[in-house]
Motif scaffolding. Structure first.
Motif, mmCIF file in Angstrom:
data_model
loop_
_atom_site.group_PDB
_atom_site.id
_atom_site.type_symbol
_atom_site.label_atom_id
_atom_site.label_comp_id
_atom_site.label_asym_id
_atom_site.label_seq_id
_atom_site.Cartn_x
_atom_site.Cartn_y
_atom_site.Cartn_z
ATOM 1 N N TYR A 188 0.837 -1.194 0.000
ATOM 2 C CA TYR A 188 0.000 0.000 0.000
ATOM 3 C C TYR A 188 0.874 1.246 0.000
ATOM 4 O O TYR A 188 1.857 1.339 0.715
ATOM 5 C CB TYR A 188 -0.924 0.005 1.224
ATOM 6 N N GLU A 189 0.486 2.187 -0.810
ATOM 7 C CA GLU A 189 1.185 3.461 -0.890
ATOM 8 C C GLU A 189 0.865 4.273 0.377
ATOM 9 O O GLU A 189 -0.298 4.378 0.773
ATOM 10 C CB GLU A 189 0.684 4.196 -2.143
ATOM 11 N N LYS A 190 1.871 4.856 1.013
ATOM 12 C CA LYS A 190 1.645 5.663 2.212
ATOM 13 C C LYS A 190 1.234 7.084 1.809
ATOM 14 O O LYS A 190 1.934 7.743 1.038
ATOM 15 C CB LYS A 190 2.912 5.714 3.067
ATOM 16 N N VAL A 191 0.093 7.523 2.346
ATOM 17 C CA VAL A 191 -0.417 8.840 1.968
ATOM 18 C C VAL A 191 -0.861 9.619 3.202
ATOM 19 O O VAL A 191 -1.121 9.043 4.268
ATOM 20 C CB VAL A 191 -1.604 8.733 0.981
ATOM 21 N N VAL A 192 -0.927 10.937 3.054
ATOM 22 C CA VAL A 192 -1.594 11.794 4.034
ATOM 23 C C VAL A 192 -2.682 12.565 3.288
ATOM 24 O O VAL A 192 -2.589 12.788 2.067
ATOM 25 C CB VAL A 192 -0.627 12.778 4.730
ATOM 26 N N LEU A 193 -3.722 12.955 4.013
ATOM 27 C CA LEU A 193 -4.864 13.655 3.422
ATOM 28 C C LEU A 193 -4.899 15.096 3.916
ATOM 29 O O LEU A 193 -4.562 15.380 5.069
ATOM 30 C CB LEU A 193 -6.173 12.958 3.794
ATOM 31 N N VAL A 194 -5.338 15.997 3.042
ATOM 32 C CA VAL A 194 -5.393 17.418 3.383
ATOM 33 C C VAL A 194 -6.759 17.982 2.996
ATOM 34 O O VAL A 194 -7.215 17.796 1.861
ATOM 35 C CB VAL A 194 -4.290 18.220 2.653
ATOM 36 N N GLY A 195 -7.412 18.649 3.947
ATOM 37 C CA GLY A 195 -8.715 19.249 3.684
ATOM 38 C C GLY A 195 -8.848 20.595 4.369
ATOM 39 O O GLY A 195 -8.066 20.941 5.255
ATOM 40 N N GLY B 67 -2.317 27.244 4.067
ATOM 41 C CA GLY B 67 -1.307 28.250 4.360
ATOM 42 C C GLY B 67 0.098 27.661 4.326
ATOM 43 O O GLY B 67 0.291 26.448 4.485
ATOM 44 N N SER B 68 1.090 28.529 4.138
ATOM 45 C CA SER B 68 2.477 28.054 4.040
ATOM 46 C C SER B 68 2.936 27.393 5.342
ATOM 47 O O SER B 68 3.721 26.437 5.319
ATOM 48 C CB SER B 68 3.404 29.225 3.682
ATOM 49 N N GLY B 69 2.435 27.879 6.481
ATOM 50 C CA GLY B 69 2.788 27.266 7.766
ATOM 51 C C GLY B 69 2.258 25.852 7.880
ATOM 52 O O GLY B 69 2.973 24.936 8.332
ATOM 53 N N LYS B 70 1.004 25.655 7.462
ATOM 54 C CA LYS B 70 0.402 24.306 7.493
ATOM 55 C C LYS B 70 1.135 23.390 6.523
ATOM 56 O O LYS B 70 1.369 22.211 6.811
ATOM 57 C CB LYS B 70 -1.081 24.392 7.143
ATOM 58 N N LEU B 71 1.506 23.912 5.357
ATOM 59 C CA LEU B 71 2.213 23.093 4.369
ATOM 60 C C LEU B 71 3.576 22.662 4.913
ATOM 61 O O LEU B 71 4.012 21.519 4.690
ATOM 62 C CB LEU B 71 2.389 23.876 3.069
ATOM 63 N N ALA B 72 4.241 23.555 5.660
ATOM 64 C CA ALA B 72 5.533 23.203 6.269
ATOM 65 C C ALA B 72 5.337 22.106 7.319
ATOM 66 O O ALA B 72 6.169 21.189 7.437
ATOM 67 C CB ALA B 72 6.164 24.445 6.907
ATOM 68 N N GLU B 73 4.233 22.185 8.068
ATOM 69 C CA GLU B 73 3.913 21.148 9.060
ATOM 70 C C GLU B 73 3.693 19.797 8.370
ATOM 71 O O GLU B 73 4.171 18.756 8.834
ATOM 72 C CB GLU B 73 2.661 21.563 9.831
ATOM 73 N N ILE B 74 2.978 19.821 7.260
ATOM 74 C CA ILE B 74 2.720 18.588 6.498
ATOM 75 C C ILE B 74 4.031 18.013 5.969
ATOM 76 O O ILE B 74 4.273 16.805 6.038
ATOM 77 C CB ILE B 74 1.734 18.865 5.334
ATOM 78 N N LYS B 75 4.896 18.893 5.455
ATOM 79 C CA LYS B 75 6.173 18.438 4.900
ATOM 80 C C LYS B 75 7.026 17.760 5.969
ATOM 81 O O LYS B 75 7.666 16.722 5.714
ATOM 82 C CB LYS B 75 6.932 19.611 4.285
ATOM 83 N N GLU B 76 7.033 18.318 7.170
ATOM 84 C CA GLU B 76 7.811 17.727 8.266
ATOM 85 C C GLU B 76 7.333 16.310 8.569
ATOM 86 O O GLU B 76 8.133 15.385 8.727
ATOM 87 C CB GLU B 76 7.687 18.606 9.513
ATOM 88 N N PHE B 77 6.004 16.137 8.607
ATOM 89 C CA PHE B 77 5.443 14.810 8.871
ATOM 90 C C PHE B 77 5.764 13.855 7.726
ATOM 91 O O PHE B 77 6.126 12.693 7.950
ATOM 92 C CB PHE B 77 3.923 14.908 9.063
ATOM 93 N N GLN C 167 -7.249 22.424 7.962
ATOM 94 C CA GLN C 167 -6.979 23.813 8.347
ATOM 95 C C GLN C 167 -8.255 24.638 8.202
ATOM 96 O O GLN C 167 -8.996 24.500 7.229
ATOM 97 C CB GLN C 167 -5.882 24.420 7.468
ATOM 98 N N LYS C 168 -8.481 25.504 9.202
ATOM 99 C CA LYS C 168 -9.635 26.390 9.175
ATOM 100 C C LYS C 168 -9.225 27.697 8.509
ATOM 101 O O LYS C 168 -8.262 28.352 8.930
ATOM 102 C CB LYS C 168 -10.125 26.649 10.600
ATOM 103 N N THR C 169 -9.950 28.089 7.472
ATOM 104 C CA THR C 169 -9.595 29.292 6.721
ATOM 105 C C THR C 169 -10.835 29.803 6.006
ATOM 106 O O THR C 169 -11.804 29.062 5.804
ATOM 107 C CB THR C 169 -8.475 29.008 5.703
ATOM 108 N N ASP C 170 -10.820 31.079 5.629
ATOM 109 C CA ASP C 170 -11.977 31.647 4.925
ATOM 110 C C ASP C 170 -12.131 31.043 3.534
ATOM 111 O O ASP C 170 -13.229 30.754 3.079
ATOM 112 C CB ASP C 170 -11.833 33.173 4.814
#
Length: 403
Positions: free
Chosen positions: A9-16, A63-73, A51-54
């Motif tokens: 199985y391919e390892k994935v993360v989900l983003v919404g 956001g770039s901060g959330k994307l950096a958090e995802i990249k670290e994981f 992420q909660k956003t308008d």
């Protein structure tokens, strides 16, 4: 003896995103569905990020901060792919992939990938290929990056895996060729529908994975492929069914889904023509799913889009054997929710609120199927006697059909 290798199985993360238009509860539902889609495609979900956003970020979706958090994981856990719950713009795809240096797949690409895996016939493969090319065309710059790295897996089963096929002109030519091919097949299928004679046509419709194919097998005593995964059925299947003394044609169609890619709606036009030309629609619903009312609305929206919402319809609430009910104390005055509605509550509610006749069954356990057959007999008979009044003598009585 050689040992059997376990499926990789391919390892994935989900983003919404949680937005003004999409609540946290709704986003969680969509993410549940996205995880099931990923599992169907052959992936193991390691983590979800919300992420909660308008509104979605125009550059990175999040956001770039959330994307950096995802990249670290992603780096820490050796994740192969990041899957986003909405269709990304070509520029978002390009920017995110450059930042992450990983494969990026959006919801539309994921659904197209599942369709590519599941297309069995030449016709279904042609429909999927057309949808894939139309998705790829505005994203060719991004596709170059993928092709240079020669990555496989989810989202990479599409056409255009050589340099020459990524040329815009050639892709447009291929789209035109596929459309012509489908037009030819559409005409052949229209002729086949005309040649089926004057039997009443009944179409099974519903959200994906609600049990349409299982019900098809039970009613027609056939062996249509059914599986507890999304989009188990892509190819339209037509079977002759006889209830009592009355024959009719029963059609199983592709399942619908929220956020269904527009490319698929267009390329699967002939499949939807089976619904357009049906005399009676059997709308199958998974009553055990907490979001079954949303599923009903999604299917009705698609039926409205193809001008089929006003057709005679029977609501079939399936999977009553999976329904869970939590008994509440008599003095508990908290608001009723899906979790504490009984099946009897839902039956009364839907019989009262729906203009269409409804019935509650289990296709898998064959519960209430005799009642369903009687209801189908009556509905098909109504259509038949209107069309062929001289055949009324056939319907002097209904022969009970044993379960």
């Amino acid at each position: 003896m050689l040992e059997k290798k376990e499926a990789q199985y391919e390892k994935v993360v989900l983003v919404g995103l949680i937005t003004q238009e999409q609540s946290e509860e709704k986003t969680k539902e969509y993410m549940d569905e996205l995880e099931f889609l990923a599992y169907t495609a052959g992936a193991e979900t390691l983590e979800r990020f919300m992420q909660k956003t308008d509104k979605p970020d125009s550059k990175y979706f999040v956001g770039s901060g959330k994307l950096a958090e995802i990249k670290e994981f992603v780096l820490k856990n050796h994740v192969d792919t990041i899957i986003f719950d909405d269709e990304l713009t070509p520029s978002q795809l390009k920017n995110i992939e450059k930042f992450m240096d990983k494969k990026i797949v959006d919801r539309t690409n994921l659904i197209l990938d599942i369709f590519a895996q599941r297309a069995e016939t030449s016709y279904a493969r042609t429909q999927v290929e057309l949808a894939q090319y139309e998705y790829i065309l505005p994203r060719l710059t991004r596709m170059w990056t993928h092709l240079e790295r020669q990555r496989g897996g989810i989202g990479m089963r599409g056409p255009g895996e050589t340099e020459i096929e990524t040329d815009r002109r050639i892709v447009r030519d291929r789209i035109a060729l596929l459309k012509k091919k489908l037009e030819k097949i559409d005409k052949q299928m229209a002729t086949q529908r005309k040649n089926r004679g004057q039997l009443v046509r009944v179409a099974l419709v519903g959200y994906t994975n609600v049990g349409k194919s299982t019900l098809m097998n039970v009613l027609s005593k056939s062996d249509v492929f059914a599986e507890d995964k999304l989009f188990a059925t892509l190819d339209t299947t037509v079977r002759k069914v006889v209830i009592g003394n009355l024959p009719f044609l029963l059609t199983d169609t592709v399942g619908f889904i929220r956020k269904l890619p527009t490319q698929l709606v267009e390329s699967f036009k002939s499949t939807l023509d089976e619904v357009r030309e049906a005399d009676l629609i059997l709308h199958v619903v998974d009553i055990s799913h907490p979001s079954f009312e949303d599923h009903i609305n999604s299917v009705n929206q698609t039926l409205s889009d193809i001008d089929s919402l006003d057709k005679p319809t029977v609501l079939i609430f399936n999977k009553i054997d999976d329904f869970e009910y939590i008994e509440k104390a008599e003095d508990d005055l908290s608001e009723k929710t899906f979790e504490n509605y009984s099946l009897s509550d839902l039956q009364k509610m839907w019989v009262a609120k729906s203009e269409d006749p409804s019935i509650f069954i289990s296709a898998r356990k064959e519960i209430n199927l005799n009642e369903l057959r009687k209801l189908l007999y009556e509905k098909v008979k109504e259509i038949h006697v209107t069309r062929f009044p001289y055949n009324n003598f056939l319907f002097d009585y209904y022969d009970d059909v044993e379960e």
